[in-house]
Scaffold this motif. Structure first.
Motif, PDB file in Angstrom:
ATOM      1  N   LEU A 167       0.815  -1.203   0.000  1.00 33.96           N
ATOM      2  CA  LEU A 167       0.000   0.000   0.000  1.00 33.96           C
ATOM      3  C   LEU A 167       0.855   1.263   0.000  1.00 33.96           C
ATOM      4  O   LEU A 167       0.466   2.282  -0.575  1.00 33.96           O
ATOM      5  CB  LEU A 167      -0.922   0.017   1.225  1.00 33.96           C
ATOM      6  N   ASP A 168       2.013   1.195   0.634  1.00 32.67           N
ATOM      7  CA  ASP A 168       2.853   2.377   0.792  1.00 32.67           C
ATOM      8  C   ASP A 168       3.654   2.728  -0.464  1.00 32.67           C
ATOM      9  O   ASP A 168       4.241   3.810  -0.528  1.00 32.67           O
ATOM     10  CB  ASP A 168       3.837   2.178   1.954  1.00 32.67           C
ATOM     11  N   LYS A 169       3.705   1.829  -1.438  1.00 33.54           N
ATOM     12  CA  LYS A 169       4.605   2.060  -2.562  1.00 33.54           C
ATOM     13  C   LYS A 169       4.190   3.254  -3.411  1.00 33.54           C
ATOM     14  O   LYS A 169       5.018   3.821  -4.137  1.00 33.54           O
ATOM     15  CB  LYS A 169       4.693   0.803  -3.430  1.00 33.54           C
ATOM     16  N   ASP A 170       2.929   3.659  -3.347  1.00 33.46           N
ATOM     17  CA  ASP A 170       2.456   4.809  -4.120  1.00 33.46           C
ATOM     18  C   ASP A 170       2.474   6.103  -3.317  1.00 33.46           C
ATOM     19  O   ASP A 170       1.983   7.131  -3.793  1.00 33.46           O
ATOM     20  CB  ASP A 170       1.032   4.553  -4.626  1.00 33.46           C
ATOM     21  N   PHE A 171       3.034   6.067  -2.117  1.00 38.66           N
ATOM     22  CA  PHE A 171       3.080   7.244  -1.254  1.00 38.66           C
ATOM     23  C   PHE A 171       4.518   7.606  -0.945  1.00 38.66           C
ATOM     24  O   PHE A 171       5.409   6.744  -0.940  1.00 38.66           O
ATOM     25  CB  PHE A 171       2.320   6.992   0.053  1.00 38.66           C
ATOM     26  N   GLU A 172       4.726   8.888  -0.683  1.00 41.26           N
ATOM     27  CA  GLU A 172       6.056   9.351  -0.314  1.00 41.26           C
ATOM     28  C   GLU A 172       6.392   8.871   1.096  1.00 41.26           C
ATOM     29  O   GLU A 172       5.528   8.826   1.963  1.00 41.26           O
ATOM     30  CB  GLU A 172       6.123  10.881  -0.350  1.00 41.26           C
ATOM     31  N   PRO A 173       7.656   8.481   1.339  1.00 42.90           N
ATOM     32  CA  PRO A 173       8.040   8.072   2.698  1.00 42.90           C
ATOM     33  C   PRO A 173       7.923   9.224   3.670  1.00 42.90           C
ATOM     34  O   PRO A 173       7.888  10.399   3.291  1.00 42.90           O
ATOM     35  CB  PRO A 173       9.496   7.611   2.534  1.00 42.90           C
ATOM     36  N   LEU A 174       7.903   8.865   4.949  1.00 47.31           N
ATOM     37  CA  LEU A 174       7.715   9.866   5.997  1.00 47.31           C
ATOM     38  C   LEU A 174       8.863  10.861   6.034  1.00 47.31           C
ATOM     39  O   LEU A 174       8.687  12.042   6.256  1.00 47.31           O
ATOM     40  CB  LEU A 174       7.585   9.173   7.362  1.00 47.31           C
ATOM     41  N   GLU A 175      10.092  10.375   5.825  1.00 47.49           N
ATOM     42  CA  GLU A 175      11.253  11.255   5.715  1.00 47.49           C
ATOM     43  C   GLU A 175      11.937  10.980   4.398  1.00 47.49           C
ATOM     44  O   GLU A 175      12.161   9.830   4.033  1.00 47.49           O
ATOM     45  CB  GLU A 175      12.266  11.036   6.855  1.00 47.49           C
ATOM     46  N   ASP A 176      12.256  12.028   3.685  1.00 49.15           N
ATOM     47  CA  ASP A 176      12.919  11.893   2.400  1.00 49.15           C
ATOM     48  C   ASP A 176      14.400  12.200   2.594  1.00 49.15           C
ATOM     49  O   ASP A 176      14.799  13.345   2.730  1.00 49.15           O
ATOM     50  CB  ASP A 176      12.310  12.855   1.377  1.00 49.15           C
ATOM     51  N   VAL A 177      15.227  11.148   2.635  1.00 49.41           N
ATOM     52  CA  VAL A 177      16.659  11.296   2.858  1.00 49.41           C
ATOM     53  C   VAL A 177      17.358  11.137   1.522  1.00 49.41           C
ATOM     54  O   VAL A 177      17.220  10.117   0.850  1.00 49.41           O
ATOM     55  CB  VAL A 177      17.172  10.244   3.854  1.00 49.41           C
ATOM     56  N   THR A 178      18.085  12.152   1.102  1.00 49.59           N
ATOM     57  CA  THR A 178      18.754  12.127  -0.192  1.00 49.59           C
ATOM     58  C   THR A 178      20.239  12.354  -0.011  1.00 49.59           C
ATOM     59  O   THR A 178      20.695  12.970   0.951  1.00 49.59           O
ATOM     60  CB  THR A 178      18.192  13.222  -1.119  1.00 49.59           C
ATOM     61  N   ASP A 179      20.979  11.809  -0.987  1.00 49.25           N
ATOM     62  CA  ASP A 179      22.441  11.999  -1.037  1.00 49.25           C
ATOM     63  C   ASP A 179      23.128  11.485   0.210  1.00 49.25           C
ATOM     64  O   ASP A 179      24.213  11.957   0.574  1.00 49.25           O
ATOM     65  CB  ASP A 179      22.804  13.472  -1.233  1.00 49.25           C
ATOM     66  N   GLY A 180      22.513  10.518   0.915  1.00 51.10           N
ATOM     67  CA  GLY A 180      23.152   9.925   2.077  1.00 51.10           C
ATOM     68  C   GLY A 180      23.209  10.828   3.274  1.00 51.10           C
ATOM     69  O   GLY A 180      23.913  10.538   4.235  1.00 51.10           O
ATOM     70  N   THR A 181      22.520  11.972   3.247  1.00 51.72           N
ATOM     71  CA  THR A 181      22.541  12.878   4.388  1.00 51.72           C
ATOM     72  C   THR A 181      21.317  12.642   5.237  1.00 51.72           C
ATOM     73  O   THR A 181      20.286  12.171   4.774  1.00 51.72           O
ATOM     74  CB  THR A 181      22.570  14.343   3.916  1.00 51.72           C
ATOM     75  N   HIS A 182      21.410  13.015   6.503  1.00 49.29           N
ATOM     76  CA  HIS A 182      20.327  12.800   7.441  1.00 49.29           C
ATOM     77  C   HIS A 182      20.077  14.097   8.208  1.00 49.29           C
ATOM     78  O   HIS A 182      20.996  14.879   8.450  1.00 49.29           O
ATOM     79  CB  HIS A 182      20.684  11.675   8.425  1.00 49.29           C
ATOM     80  N   ASN A 183      18.823  14.279   8.556  1.00 51.14           N
ATOM     81  CA  ASN A 183      18.484  15.483   9.299  1.00 51.14           C
ATOM     82  C   ASN A 183      19.046  15.467  10.712  1.00 51.14           C
ATOM     83  O   ASN A 183      19.221  16.485  11.335  1.00 51.14           O
ATOM     84  CB  ASN A 183      16.961  15.635   9.353  1.00 51.14           C
TER      85      ASN A 183
END
Length: 207
Positions: A181-197
């Protein structure tokens, strides 16, 4: 008691010496820079290491350890319903059925709360959806185990095996279904380029 204390102290000293002997910088110095060969990845999955274990914090408690505890409680609940004497031998003076129910429900709720297809909804929908999903998972499992137990009778090995197997199968099916079900939704946190908040986000486990 003195003998037990001496044995515990001896075991602790041996463990401490072993830990000190396994320090990587010391091994590297003594071996002249020798390095162990890298373990090949299996299907692109890196080998498990202690660095992947999240530190204890409020974030990891509800994101990682809470759902994992719920899954373990679900397994114990299966054994408790299918063959109660196993749990009563471990904890003879107290019935922990309600505690296992609560832990299973809480773990499932914490996991469902972060599902992308639910996370984006209003709280007026999010709370009842999570409550409904967790209730169906836990109470439906208990009902199924009770029916199976009444059908096969008192056979400890069969009851325990069926309980653990069905608990694992239900948990896997639930995880697989909600991930579909989740595959059509954006994840809760979008982590790009290996960086983390934050430093703790790199430990988040998507069970």
């Amino acid at each position: 008691m003195d003998w037990m204390s001496r044995e515990c102290q001896r075991a602790w000293n041996e463990t401490r010496r072993l830990y000190q002997s396994l320090r990587l910088p010391e091994l590297s110095r003594l071996s002249g820079g020798f390095r162990l060969p890298e373990v090949p990845h299996l299907n692109g999955v890196p080998p498990l290491s202690l660095s992947a274990v999240p530190p204890i914090s409020s974030r990891s408690l509800y994101r990682t350890y809470g759902p994992i505890t719920g899954m373990v409680a679900h397994q114990l609940l299966a054994v408790n319903v299918m063959h109660p004497p196993v749990i009563t031998r471990l904890i003879p003076k107290r019935d922990i059925t309600n505690a296992l129910l609560l832990m299973s429900f809480t773990g499932a709720s914490l996991w469902l709360w972060r599902r992308p297809h639910i996370a984006g909804t209003l709280p007026s929908r999010r709370f009842p959806w999570v409550f409904l999903g967790s209730s169906m998972y836990v109470l439906g499992s208990v009902l199924m185990w009770a029916i199976i137990r009444s059908a096969i009778g008192r056979h400890p090995v069969i009851c325990i095996t069926l309980g653990l197997t069905s608990s694992t199968a239900l948990t896997y099916s639930a995880i697989d279904y909600f991930k579909y079900l989740d595959k059509d939704f954006e994840p809760l946190e979008d982590v790009t380029d290996g960086t983390h908040n934050s430093d703790e986000e790199k430990y988040d486990l998507d069970i």
